[in-house]
Design a protein around this motif. Sequence first.
Motif, PDB file in Angstrom:
ATOM      1  N   THR A  30      -2.772  -7.667  52.391  1.00  0.00           N
ATOM      2  CA  THR A  30      -2.461  -7.545  53.807  1.00  0.00           C
ATOM      3  C   THR A  30      -3.708  -7.949  54.576  1.00  0.00           C
ATOM      4  O   THR A  30      -4.809  -7.516  54.257  1.00  0.00           O
ATOM      5  CB  THR A  30      -2.071  -6.102  54.173  1.00  0.00           C
ATOM      6  N   VAL A  53      -1.573  -6.948  62.654  1.00  0.00           N
ATOM      7  CA  VAL A  53      -1.235  -7.299  61.274  1.00  0.00           C
ATOM      8  C   VAL A  53      -0.950  -8.790  61.225  1.00  0.00           C
ATOM      9  O   VAL A  53       0.064  -9.270  61.740  1.00  0.00           O
ATOM     10  CB  VAL A  53      -0.028  -6.490  60.767  1.00  0.00           C
ATOM     11  N   GLU A 112      -9.235  -8.057  54.777  1.00  0.00           N
ATOM     12  CA  GLU A 112      -8.168  -8.236  53.803  1.00  0.00           C
ATOM     13  C   GLU A 112      -8.040  -6.967  52.964  1.00  0.00           C
ATOM     14  O   GLU A 112      -9.015  -6.474  52.407  1.00  0.00           O
ATOM     15  CB  GLU A 112      -8.465  -9.435  52.898  1.00  0.00           C
ATOM     16  N   ARG A 158      -2.334  -4.950  49.482  1.00  0.00           N
ATOM     17  CA  ARG A 158      -1.038  -4.669  50.096  1.00  0.00           C
ATOM     18  C   ARG A 158      -0.337  -3.460  49.485  1.00  0.00           C
ATOM     19  O   ARG A 158       0.419  -2.755  50.155  1.00  0.00           O
ATOM     20  CB  ARG A 158      -0.122  -5.896  49.996  1.00  0.00           C
ATOM     21  N   TRP A 166      -0.895 -10.681  58.310  1.00  0.00           N
ATOM     22  CA  TRP A 166      -0.105 -11.050  57.134  1.00  0.00           C
ATOM     23  C   TRP A 166       0.255  -9.796  56.364  1.00  0.00           C
ATOM     24  O   TRP A 166      -0.604  -8.991  56.015  1.00  0.00           O
ATOM     25  CB  TRP A 166      -0.884 -12.003  56.239  1.00  0.00           C
ATOM     26  N   HIS A 167       1.537  -9.590  56.151  1.00  0.00           N
ATOM     27  CA  HIS A 167       1.989  -8.444  55.360  1.00  0.00           C
ATOM     28  C   HIS A 167       3.370  -8.802  54.809  1.00  0.00           C
ATOM     29  O   HIS A 167       4.392  -8.459  55.365  1.00  0.00           O
ATOM     30  CB  HIS A 167       2.078  -7.191  56.237  1.00  0.00           C
TER      31      HIS A 167
END
Length: 219
Positions: free
Chosen positions: A50, A41, A69, A72, A43-44
Amino acid sequence: SVSLDAANQKIIKGVVDEFDLRLHSCGNSKTPEQIVHHVNVLWHGLGERTLIELPFLTDSSSGSPYQVELNRSGVNLVRRPGNEAGIALCFSLGNDLLFDTYASTLTDEGTAALTAFATQVKTYLKDSKRLIIAISVTGHSDRNPVRAANDSNQKLSLRRAKSVAELLKTLSPELQLNIKAAGSHVPVSSCARDLPKAELSECLAMDRRVEIIVQTWAL
């Protein structure tokens, strides 16, 4: 691991189909969410996206990761703190690789594929410091009936599950495997019935499978 809603499942499926990748995941057409294992992961956090990386999906020697991508709002990170039982690792192996038509003895290619699979799982367990606590093996067939006396899709899928289970005992010889047969009752395809015979067989290939669920425990 991350759990995905239906919209994000479609995104992942698009990437997997486009690049002909293998997906390590749990879930089916009757399950509203799918869990995808072994992802990084990237980016979250704040925002509506995400970014995940799928480094395990490629069989190439380069090991180049795939970045995807996701929306989220439909992604949940799945964690198991402390020494709780881990999430099951789910794998689906195609019968067309493992067996000849209507056969339940593993082909040479099938034996090689399962041996490689067992080696990969052993490596994962060692690297992640986990133990296997349960393994289930379920055989599946497509909807075409087995045309042999005193035989059926259910019986054939059970024999195939047993063949796979015998080889998988190399993972943990002392562990009792749960062997099941679903026959043609849990399809994952949506093939039209009026397709030409060859096209229909190809379309139904995803239904001809053996599913393996490995439940692990953190050391």
